[in-house]
Scaffold this motif. Structure first.
Motif, short mmCIF file in Angstrom:
data_model
loop_
_atom_site.label_atom_id
_atom_site.label_comp_id
_atom_site.label_asym_id
_atom_site.label_seq_id
_atom_site.Cartn_x
_atom_site.Cartn_y
_atom_site.Cartn_z
N ASP A 283 24.08 29.11 62.88
CA ASP A 283 23.21 30.56 62.90
C ASP A 283 23.34 31.02 64.29
OD1 ASP A 283 21.22 29.02 64.44
OD2 ASP A 283 20.77 27.82 62.79
N THR B 105 20.81 31.22 66.67
CA THR B 105 20.31 30.25 67.92
C THR B 105 21.09 29.07 68.21
OG1 THR B 105 18.04 30.91 67.21
CG2 THR B 105 18.34 28.89 68.60
N GLY C 267 14.95 25.35 62.79
CA GLY C 267 14.39 26.19 64.15
C GLY C 267 12.89 26.09 64.17
N THR D 68 12.41 25.75 68.21
CA THR D 68 12.71 26.51 69.12
C THR D 68 12.03 26.96 70.42
OG1 THR D 68 13.93 27.81 67.21
CG2 THR D 68 13.71 28.81 69.18
N LYS E 89 17.43 25.58 70.29
CA LYS E 89 16.87 24.63 69.00
C LYS E 89 16.75 23.47 69.89
CE LYS E 89 18.22 26.61 65.14
NZ LYS E 89 18.96 26.75 63.78
N CYS F 23 6.23 26.54 60.69
CA CYS F 23 7.39 26.87 61.43
C CYS F 23 7.14 28.09 62.35
CB CYS F 23 8.38 27.71 60.24
SG CYS F 23 7.68 28.92 59.41
N GLY G 118 8.32 28.13 66.11
CA GLY G 118 9.84 28.46 66.38
C GLY G 118 10.18 29.89 66.18
N ASN H 282 11.75 32.87 68.60
CA ASN H 282 12.83 33.61 68.49
C ASN H 282 12.62 34.83 68.39
OD1 ASN H 282 15.78 33.45 67.76
ND2 ASN H 282 15.22 33.17 65.55
N SER I 113 17.98 31.94 61.67
CA SER I 113 18.11 30.91 62.52
C SER I 113 16.83 29.96 62.20
CB SER I 113 18.17 30.94 63.96
OG SER I 113 19.36 31.93 64.34
N ASN I 114 15.89 30.41 61.39
CA ASN I 114 14.51 29.51 61.09
C ASN I 114 14.32 29.63 59.70
OD1 ASN I 114 14.46 30.87 64.02
ND2 ASN I 114 12.84 29.39 64.27
#
Lengths: 276, 158
Positions: free
Chosen positions: A102, A104, B51, B54, B63, B103, B106, B110, B132-133
């Motif tokens: 992904d 990140t 994520g 993050t 991460k 979450c 994170g 991001n 990404s999360n």
């Protein structure tokens, strides 16, 4: 949490890195070169990797190059995939890289780490195989430049103490027509059922695969069948007969299903590049 | 630079310098939470998938379960504790962009990086970054709305 200790070394030159590896090895240690580190950390946690000394190559200037030099694109092994995507010097590589993990994670994952990793998809190598790239490798015998086809056979065939510094690709390959399709079991992030990357050079298709076998590959026998003057489906059926073995058969997809998906993916790739 | 099993690391977190004694094998997430008591970054999968951990390294999302703390020496680390009344935090509140909230740090880190780096982000770019999360409560729609509202406000203020 990494369940064991290691020492951390950050050399600032290729020579220093190689010397460090030899010295640590002579001390009875099991040194490991380290770039983005995501795979080493992940597999350490699962007790699938062990090292007691990591040598971080990211501070070595040659490993951070992203430039055109003497009609070649030069990419350092320590350059992150997102850095390559944002610079976009090789659109097929950009497309391939942008589908690894992904966004990140790709800030950390490096080109060298993806190609040299243990996790067998190693998708960033596909465009490099298609473009007949050269790899620059450092080892105790110095720095050598070799064809990627010599060094990458299922995985990077590096000798103990060697590490990848750079990948060089002739500029003429960078703007060739290309296609790239990654099909997953579900969703937009994750490992592939199949990934197919293709370039069209001098009217001929070049095709490389990941997710089909437990290693990425480009096959002359497969390409010969795909470039025959026959109906597309016949070419694909014949090409599939010449795939290396074994076909992956795991939790992501059975061998039979992967071949089914691959057949349709190849049709889409050929249609995209030949306009049929 | 070589280190022994425990070593001193000078980390710059949220604008403050911290001297930390940790193993070179310790992840940034572990050091932030267990050495610096900055518990905003959350342990989720510990595998780089979810994520929740993050943080920003020199302004870019990373991460922290997948990076060694020792790699961040000389870099600027920003955790959720370092964001004060940022537009994205306000937008998460206004758009109810969380349920259980695990979450959220994170996602916010991001999304903050995204809105700072790409004030003209397209829908595709927003989707690419937010993939990404993971939010187990599936607040994805509200999170996307929060991000878009920040981008819209940035444009109105230009």
């Amino acid at each position: 949490m990494v369940p064991f200790d290691f020492t951390y070394h950050q050399p600032s030159s290729i020579h220093e890195a190689i010397q460090l590896f030899q010295t640590l090895q002579q001390q009875g240690k099991k040194p490991m070169y380290y770039a983005g580190g995501t795979e080493i950390i992940t597999l350490s946690r699962l007790h699938l990797v062990f090292t007691d000394a990591v040598i971080d190559i990211k501070q070595i200037p040659e490993c951070q190059v992203l430039d055109i030099q003497q009609q070649q694109l030069v990419l350092g092994a320590g350059v992150s995939l997102t850095t390559i995507e944002e610079a976009n010097p090789f659109p097929l590589l950009t497309k391939t890289a942008s589908e690894v993990a992904d966004r990140t994670a790709r800030n950390q994952i490096t080109l060298g780490g993806n190609i040299c990793g243990q996790i067998f998809y190693r998708e960033a190598v596909l465009p490099l195989l298609l473009a007949d790239s050269e790899v620059v490798i450092a080892g105790k015998d110095g720095v050598q430049q070799r064809s990627i086809h010599q060094v990458f056979q299922q995985h990077m065939q590096l000798q103990p103490g060697e590490f990848l510094i750079q990948v060089k690709t002739e500029q003429t390959y960078l703007s060739l027509p290309y296609a790239h399709i990654k099909r997953r079991k579900q969703g937009e992030v994750g490992y592939p059922l199949v990934t197919v990357a293709a370039l069209k050079k001098d009217g001929q298709l070049r095709v490389a695969f990941s997710g089909v076998c437990p290693f990425p590959f480009r096959s002359q026998a497969v390409e010969e069948r795909l470039n025959q003057q026959l109906p597309v489906n016949t070419r694909i059926d014949e090409a599939l007969q010449h795939l290396p073995r074994p076909i992956l058969d795991d939790i992501e997809g059975s061998a039979q299903y992967r071949l089914f998906v691959l057949k349709h993916t190849l049709f889409d790739i050929i249609t995209e590049l030949e306009g049929e | 630079m070589a280190t022994t099993q425990q070593c001193e690391m000078l980390l710059t977190v949220n604008g403050e310098a911290h001297s930390v004694i940790a193993r070179p094998a310790d992840t940034l997430l572990f050091v932030l939470r267990n050495k610096l008591r900055l518990t905003g970054a959350k342990p989720g999968c510990l595998n780089g998938d979810c994520g929740a951990c993050t943080v920003l390294i020199d302004g870019g999302p990373i991460k922290s379960c997948m990076m060694l703390a020792i790699e961040t020496v000389g870099k600027t680390i920003t955790t959720i504790e370092g964001l004060k009344h940022s537009p994205i935090q306000q937008a998460f509140v206004e758009h109810f962009a969380f349920q259980c909230g695990y979450c959220t740090p994170g996602f916010i880190m991001n999304a903050h990086a995204l809105t700072e780096k790409y004030p003209d982000a397209s829908d595709d770019v927003i989707q690419e970054w937010l993939e990404s999360n993971i939010c187990r409560c599936t607040s994805y729609r509200e999170i996307e709305q929060a991000v878009k509202s920040v981008l819209l406000k940035k444009h109105r203020n230009d």
